[in-house]
Motif scaffolding. Structure first.
Motif, PDB file in Angstrom:
ATOM      1  N   LEU A 101       1.065  -1.500   0.300  1.00 26.10           N
ATOM      2  CA  LEU A 101      -0.122  -0.111  -0.050  1.00 26.10           C
ATOM      3  C   LEU A 101       0.972   1.003   0.338  1.00 26.10           C
ATOM      4  N   ARG A 102       0.320   2.590  -1.086  1.00 30.34           N
ATOM      5  CA  ARG A 102       1.615   2.887  -1.340  1.00 30.34           C
ATOM      6  C   ARG A 102       0.586   4.560  -1.581  1.00 30.34           C
ATOM      7  N   PRO A 103       0.299   5.339  -0.220  1.00 27.40           N
ATOM      8  CA  PRO A 103      -0.003   6.194  -0.596  1.00 27.40           C
ATOM      9  C   PRO A 103       0.858   7.136  -1.169  1.00 27.40           C
ATOM     10  N   VAL A 104       0.288   8.276  -2.020  1.00 31.62           N
ATOM     11  CA  VAL A 104       1.106   9.216  -2.653  1.00 31.62           C
ATOM     12  C   VAL A 104       0.160  10.733  -2.030  1.00 31.62           C
ATOM     13  N   GLN A 256       4.682  13.162  -5.015  1.00 33.76           N
ATOM     14  CA  GLN A 256       4.126  14.264  -3.878  1.00 33.76           C
ATOM     15  C   GLN A 256       5.686  14.541  -2.288  1.00 33.76           C
ATOM     16  N   GLY A 257       6.542  15.175  -2.862  1.00 29.76           N
ATOM     17  CA  GLY A 257       7.879  15.317  -2.672  1.00 29.76           C
ATOM     18  C   GLY A 257       8.656  14.405  -2.644  1.00 29.76           C
ATOM     19  N   GLY A 258       9.019  13.647  -2.880  1.00 26.35           N
ATOM     20  CA  GLY A 258      10.682  13.245  -2.689  1.00 26.35           C
ATOM     21  C   GLY A 258      10.579  11.685  -1.324  1.00 26.35           C
ATOM     22  N   MET A 259      11.388  11.144  -1.838  1.00 30.33           N
ATOM     23  CA  MET A 259      11.695   9.829  -1.094  1.00 30.33           C
ATOM     24  C   MET A 259      11.415  10.269   0.653  1.00 30.33           C
ATOM     25  N   GLY A 260      12.076  11.409   0.812  1.00 26.17           N
ATOM     26  CA  GLY A 260      11.926  12.136   2.409  1.00 26.17           C
ATOM     27  C   GLY A 260      10.889  11.507   2.342  1.00 26.17           C
ATOM     28  N   VAL A 261       9.553  11.988   1.990  1.00 23.26           N
ATOM     29  CA  VAL A 261       7.793  11.873   2.803  1.00 23.26           C
ATOM     30  C   VAL A 261       7.341  10.859   2.162  1.00 23.26           C
ATOM     31  N   ALA A 262       8.001   9.773   1.161  1.00 24.29           N
ATOM     32  CA  ALA A 262       7.427   8.675   1.548  1.00 24.29           C
ATOM     33  C   ALA A 262       6.937   7.131   1.449  1.00 24.29           C
ATOM     34  N   ALA A 263       5.775   6.869   2.609  1.00 18.94           N
ATOM     35  CA  ALA A 263       6.035   5.751   3.381  1.00 18.94           C
ATOM     36  C   ALA A 263       4.990   4.246   2.324  1.00 18.94           C
ATOM     37  N   GLY A 264       5.163   3.155   3.057  1.00 17.62           N
ATOM     38  CA  GLY A 264       4.162   1.966   2.649  1.00 17.62           C
ATOM     39  C   GLY A 264       4.365   1.302   3.689  1.00 17.62           C
ATOM     40  N   MET A 276       3.884  -5.156   7.692  1.00 17.48           N
ATOM     41  CA  MET A 276       5.888  -4.974   7.568  1.00 17.48           C
ATOM     42  C   MET A 276       5.483  -3.082   6.944  1.00 17.48           C
ATOM     43  N   PHE A 277       5.767  -1.847   8.365  1.00 19.11           N
ATOM     44  CA  PHE A 277       6.097  -0.781   7.584  1.00 19.11           C
ATOM     45  C   PHE A 277       7.174  -0.465   6.841  1.00 19.11           C
ATOM     46  N   GLU A 278       7.712   0.646   6.114  1.00 18.71           N
ATOM     47  CA  GLU A 278       8.748   1.035   6.194  1.00 18.71           C
ATOM     48  C   GLU A 278       8.267   2.309   5.496  1.00 18.71           C
ATOM     49  N   CYS A 279       9.223   3.103   5.106  1.00 17.64           N
ATOM     50  CA  CYS A 279       9.561   4.668   4.412  1.00 17.64           C
ATOM     51  C   CYS A 279      10.596   3.634   2.772  1.00 17.64           C
TER      52      CYS A 279
END
Ligand code: IPM
Ligand code: MN
Length: 354
Positions: A101-104, A256-264, A276-279
């Motif tokens: 699951l990857r919210p943008v 969405q502003g780069g890898m510093g903000v993207a979570a999954g 399991m949750f990760e950036c």
């Protein structure tokens, strides 16, 4: 008692994990959530010492937790693929985390490279299949190393695999209840992948009949890349295959502003499943130990963990706090240019949550 295993991992993984745990502590206190943390030292350093990525029995042990929180894996002295395959993909497969699951989401104040687009335009979710496709590792070589070499890399699609991810995506779209309307877009390549994606397409049509409240939509993956840049506001929820999902979610992370903000989240939605949750950003070796990396993605991943665990209002508190911090405090999302250190960002979010 909510049992969480943490794998802070390599590079900046431990630094951002600390901030996510700081925020977890704050929200848990506020909302009286009881949890228990167990740390695991899996990652590059351990591999270099012991020669193994996951020790015997580790997967069984991890499967006993409600959730796993992963910082980052990737070590400059470990050959590419070893940690990715041995840890990340191994856990996704063994724990049957079939949803990625990857919210943008473009948070307020965050700069997007898409000129003229704002938070109201960039707000969709990619539901990436996480156990099939080209990721199964099926294939081989014939006549390796010769001029006549043949290599195969087989993409696998099963009716069950297609059905469970599509069903999850329809349920997710229904629950998301976007005020702009509920739309689920299947992203594939039916015009070329006429076997595997035909199965996917037929399954999508079948499942869609059970969700008349959701618009069942289809885009080819190349067109999807175009629309994500040109009209991201078109999307509500996307469901796609493992490989295409991998690719389009990096594009999603950028808008969405780069890898510093993207979570999954790697989710096993079945009863008793361990997610399991990760950036999405890597271990960023060059920033390690400097307290400059952006922990927003890691904190957002913690919100996703709580959401999956049914702690919706706590997850929401974190998301709202993130929005205040990005919208009113941070100068930038890039490492070193945020106007705050890694731990100060964690403090700001935790303070708002309290
Ligand atoms: C991701 C990563 C992984 C993937 C790699 C590290 C194996 O790119 O989580 O998107 O391809 O799934
Ligand atoms: Mn990827």
């Amino acid at each position: 008692m909510y049992k969480i295993a943490t794998i802070p991992g390599d590079g900046t993984g431990p630094e951002v994990t600390d901030e996510a745990l700081k925020v977890l502590e704050a929200v848990a206190k506020k909302d009286s959530i009881e949890y228990q943390l167990t740390h695991y030292d899996f990652g590059g350093d351990r591999y270099l010492k012991t020669g193994e990525v996951l020790p015997e029995g580790a997967v069984d042990e991890l499967s006993q937790y409600n959730a796993i929180y992963l910082g980052a894996v990737g070590h400059p002295e470990v050959a590419p693929g070893i940690l990715e395959k041995g840890l990340l993909l191994e856990l996704r497969f063994q724990l049957d985390q079939y949803v990625n699951l990857r919210p943008v989401t473009l948070y307020p104040g965050v700069e997007t490279p898409l000129v003229g687009k704002g938070p109201e335009d960039i707000d969709f979710v990619v539901v990436r299949e996480n156990t099939e496709d080209m990721y199964c590792g099926i294939g081989g070589f014939v006549r390796k190393g010769t001029a006549d070499e043949i290599a195969t890399q087989t993409a696998i699609y099963t009716r069950k695999g297609c059905e469970r991810i599509i069903r999850y995506a329809f349920e997710y779209t229904r629950k998301r209840d976007n005020p702009k309307g509920k739309r689920l877009t299947l992203v594939a390549k039916t015009n070329v992948l006429t076997f595997g994606h035909d199965l996917l397409w037929r399954t999508f049509q079948d499942v869609a009949t059970e969700y008349s409240d959701v618009e069942a939509d289809y885009n080819h993956v190349d067109a999807c890349c175009m629309w994500m840049v040109k009209n991201p506001e078109y999307y509500d929820v996307i469901v796609t295959t493992n490989m295409f999902g991998d690719i389009i979610t990096d594009l999603g992370a950028m808008i969405q502003g780069g890898m510093g903000v993207a979570a999954g989240g790697n989710i096993n939605p079945e009863l008793g499943g361990t997610s399991m949750f990760e950036c999405m950003g890597g271990s960023a070796p060059k920033y390690t130990g400097q307290n400059v990396i952006n922990p927003i993605a890691a904190i957002a991943a913690m919100a996703m963990l709580l959401d999956q665990g049914g702690h919706w209002s706590s997850a929401n508190k974190i998301t709202e706090a993130i929005k205040v911090v990005t919208g009113t405090k941070m100068k930038s999302q890039s490492a070193g240019r945020m106007g705050y250190t890694t731990s100060e960002i964690g403090d700001l979010v935790a303070e708002l949550v309290r």
